[in-house]
Design an enzyme around this catalytic site. Structure first.
Site, PDB file in Angstrom:
ATOM      1  N   ASN A   9      14.460 113.251  33.537  1.00  0.00           N
ATOM      2  CA  ASN A   9      13.522 112.085  33.878  1.00  0.00           C
ATOM      3  C   ASN A   9      14.216 110.905  34.632  1.00  0.00           C
ATOM      4  OD1 ASN A   9      12.481 109.243  33.368  1.00  0.00           O
ATOM      5  ND2 ASN A   9      11.435 110.080  31.978  1.00  0.00           N
ATOM      6  N   ASP A  11      13.284 107.985  35.903  1.00  0.00           N
ATOM      7  CA  ASP A  11      12.504 106.848  35.890  1.00  0.00           C
ATOM      8  C   ASP A  11      13.546 105.816  36.377  1.00  0.00           C
ATOM      9  OD1 ASP A  11      10.502 107.882  35.438  1.00  0.00           O
ATOM     10  OD2 ASP A  11      10.348 107.049  33.388  1.00  0.00           O
ATOM     11  N   HIS A  12      15.120 105.937  35.681  1.00  0.00           N
ATOM     12  CA  HIS A  12      15.935 104.683  35.805  1.00  0.00           C
ATOM     13  C   HIS A  12      16.781 104.730  37.101  1.00  0.00           C
ATOM     14  CE1 HIS A  12      14.789 103.021  32.186  1.00  0.00           C
ATOM     15  NE2 HIS A  12      14.970 104.240  31.418  1.00  0.00           N
ATOM     16  N   ARG A  20      16.510  95.341  42.701  1.00  0.00           N
ATOM     17  CA  ARG A  20      16.791  94.780  43.939  1.00  0.00           C
ATOM     18  C   ARG A  20      15.660  94.761  45.174  1.00  0.00           C
ATOM     19  NH1 ARG A  20      22.244  92.999  44.548  1.00  0.00           N
ATOM     20  NH2 ARG A  20      21.657  91.956  46.570  1.00  0.00           N
ATOM     21  N   HIS A  45       7.479 108.929  34.771  1.00  0.00           N
ATOM     22  CA  HIS A  45       6.573 108.134  34.089  1.00  0.00           C
ATOM     23  C   HIS A  45       5.891 107.123  35.084  1.00  0.00           C
ATOM     24  CE1 HIS A  45       5.307 105.755  30.171  1.00  0.00           C
ATOM     25  NE2 HIS A  45       4.244 106.045  31.038  1.00  0.00           N
ATOM     26  N   ARG A  47       3.978 104.188  34.790  1.00  0.00           N
ATOM     27  CA  ARG A  47       3.550 103.274  34.148  1.00  0.00           C
ATOM     28  C   ARG A  47       2.489 102.450  34.724  1.00  0.00           C
ATOM     29  NH1 ARG A  47       6.815 102.532  29.171  1.00  0.00           N
ATOM     30  NH2 ARG A  47       5.486 100.645  28.756  1.00  0.00           N
ATOM     31  N   ARG A  51       6.664  99.536  36.892  1.00  0.00           N
ATOM     32  CA  ARG A  51       7.933  98.913  36.757  1.00  0.00           C
ATOM     33  C   ARG A  51       9.042  99.496  37.281  1.00  0.00           C
ATOM     34  NH1 ARG A  51       8.604  98.638  30.030  1.00  0.00           N
ATOM     35  NH2 ARG A  51       6.646  97.660  30.590  1.00  0.00           N
ATOM     36  N   HIS A  52       8.820 101.039  37.148  1.00  0.00           N
ATOM     37  CA  HIS A  52       9.855 101.615  38.027  1.00  0.00           C
ATOM     38  C   HIS A  52       9.367 102.688  38.968  1.00  0.00           C
ATOM     39  CE1 HIS A  52       8.867 103.978  34.427  1.00  0.00           C
ATOM     40  NE2 HIS A  52       9.542 103.397  33.618  1.00  0.00           N
ATOM     41  N   THR A 102      10.497 100.630  26.203  1.00  0.00           N
ATOM     42  CA  THR A 102      10.069 102.104  26.411  1.00  0.00           C
ATOM     43  C   THR A 102       9.358 102.515  25.477  1.00  0.00           C
ATOM     44  OG1 THR A 102      11.396 104.148  26.810  1.00  0.00           O
ATOM     45  CG2 THR A 102      12.075 102.685  24.693  1.00  0.00           C
ATOM     46  N   GLU A 153       4.941 117.337  22.626  1.00  0.00           N
ATOM     47  CA  GLU A 153       6.190 116.870  22.872  1.00  0.00           C
ATOM     48  C   GLU A 153       6.135 115.902  21.870  1.00  0.00           C
ATOM     49  OE1 GLU A 153       9.217 114.081  25.870  1.00  0.00           O
ATOM     50  OE2 GLU A 153       7.840 115.593  26.801  1.00  0.00           O
ATOM     51  N   HIS A 193      12.995 111.810  23.809  1.00  0.00           N
ATOM     52  CA  HIS A 193      13.058 110.195  23.485  1.00  0.00           C
ATOM     53  C   HIS A 193      14.439 110.085  22.865  1.00  0.00           C
ATOM     54  CE1 HIS A 193      11.433 106.423  24.015  1.00  0.00           C
ATOM     55  NE2 HIS A 193      11.775 106.102  22.980  1.00  0.00           N
ATOM     56  N   GLY A 194      15.262 109.311  23.526  1.00  0.00           N
ATOM     57  CA  GLY A 194      16.694 108.820  22.781  1.00  0.00           C
ATOM     58  C   GLY A 194      17.641 109.989  22.648  1.00  0.00           C
ATOM     59  N   GLY A 215      16.419 111.502  30.157  1.00  0.00           N
ATOM     60  CA  GLY A 215      16.569 110.716  31.263  1.00  0.00           C
ATOM     61  C   GLY A 215      17.640 109.496  31.100  1.00  0.00           C
ATOM     62  N   HIS A 216      17.626 108.893  30.269  1.00  0.00           N
ATOM     63  CA  HIS A 216      18.289 107.463  30.279  1.00  0.00           C
ATOM     64  C   HIS A 216      19.856 107.782  30.008  1.00  0.00           C
ATOM     65  CE1 HIS A 216      20.234 103.664  28.523  1.00  0.00           C
ATOM     66  NE2 HIS A 216      19.304 103.147  29.413  1.00  0.00           N
TER      67      HIS A 216
END
Length: 243
Positions: A9, A11-12, A20, A45, A47, A51-52, A102, A153, A193-194, A215-216
């Protein structure tokens, strides 16, 4: 035992870019690096508040990926229309609240069967494979099978957030039981997730797991070691868990 795949993922990468308002770092470039490092697919994702990841990101990624695109999205008319137009390889339908940091839990498929059945059919008719992001709950798993989703999932957030070893072991057992039950209904099982470098192996070792979406943790590691090494290390841990 199912083949185990890694969906990265990104996204980040977009979160950092948007912080920025610049054109960098580019999620498309990140996807290319992740694929080169062993990612079996790329997850984004889109959203409702953008937001990303943006609509433009989705379009370009769909055109440029060498692997598979997994589009996470809320079950709304806007998102369904975007998916049908873009035609990602996979769509993972998720619950969404604007105020959440999230995704906080799984879809209530059992409580909205008609809506989910219609969404699954619409996406399937467009040639898109559908996954439903749900908790490790037998009622939700049965509902997912009933509405025609080929994949689920399993939400691993409670496992990842467990405060004690005993609590984590309990959550792991619940996920493993859910995966076995889902497979018995003919569903393919993903999870996410996580998940981190410290907790991924136990989930990866569950025989029914088909793909883990992470992802994160990978993007966080990439800040220190580079994205290529971060993806490769996660893939190594997953495959090591399979022996």
């Amino acid at each position: 035992m199912a083949e185990l795949l890694l969906g990265v993922n990104i996204d980040h990468i977009a979160t950092l870019r948007n912080a920025r308002g610049t054109a960098y770092p580019d999620p498309v470039q990140a996807a290319f690096i992740a694929e080169q490092a062993g990612a079996d697919g790329i997850t984004v994702h889109l959203r409702e508040d953008r937001r990303h990841i943006t609509d433009r990101d989705v379009r370009i990624l769909r055109q440029t990926l060498d692997t598979r695109m997994n589009l996470e999205m809320a079950v709304t008319e806007e998102m369904l229309a975007i998916a049908v137009e873009t035609k990602p390889h996979f769509c993972c339908l998720v619950p969404e609240k604007r105020q959440e940091v999230t995704t906080e839990g799984g879809l209530d498929v059992a409580g909205q069967r008609d809506k989910m059945r219609d969404a699954c059919k619409r996406l399937a008719d467009a040639g898109i494979q559908v996954s439903l992001f749900i908790d490790a709950d037998e009622e939700q798993i049965k509902a997912a099978a009933e509405v025609g989703a080929p994949f689920i999932e399993i939400h691993t957030g409670c496992y990842a957030d467990a405060k004690t070893d005993a609590e984590q072991a309990q959550e792991l057992a619940r996920i493993a039981k859910a995966a076995t039950f889902a497979a018995s209904l003919g569903l393919k099982v993903n999870a996410g997730h996580g998940l981190t470098y410290h907790n991924v192996k136990a989930i990866a070792a569950i025989p029914e797991m088909h793909e883990l979406n992470i992802g994160h943790a990978i993007i966080g590691r990439a800040v220190m070691t580079g994205l290529k090494d971060a993806v490769a290390e996660m893939k190594r841990l997953m495959l090591e868990a399979r022996g």
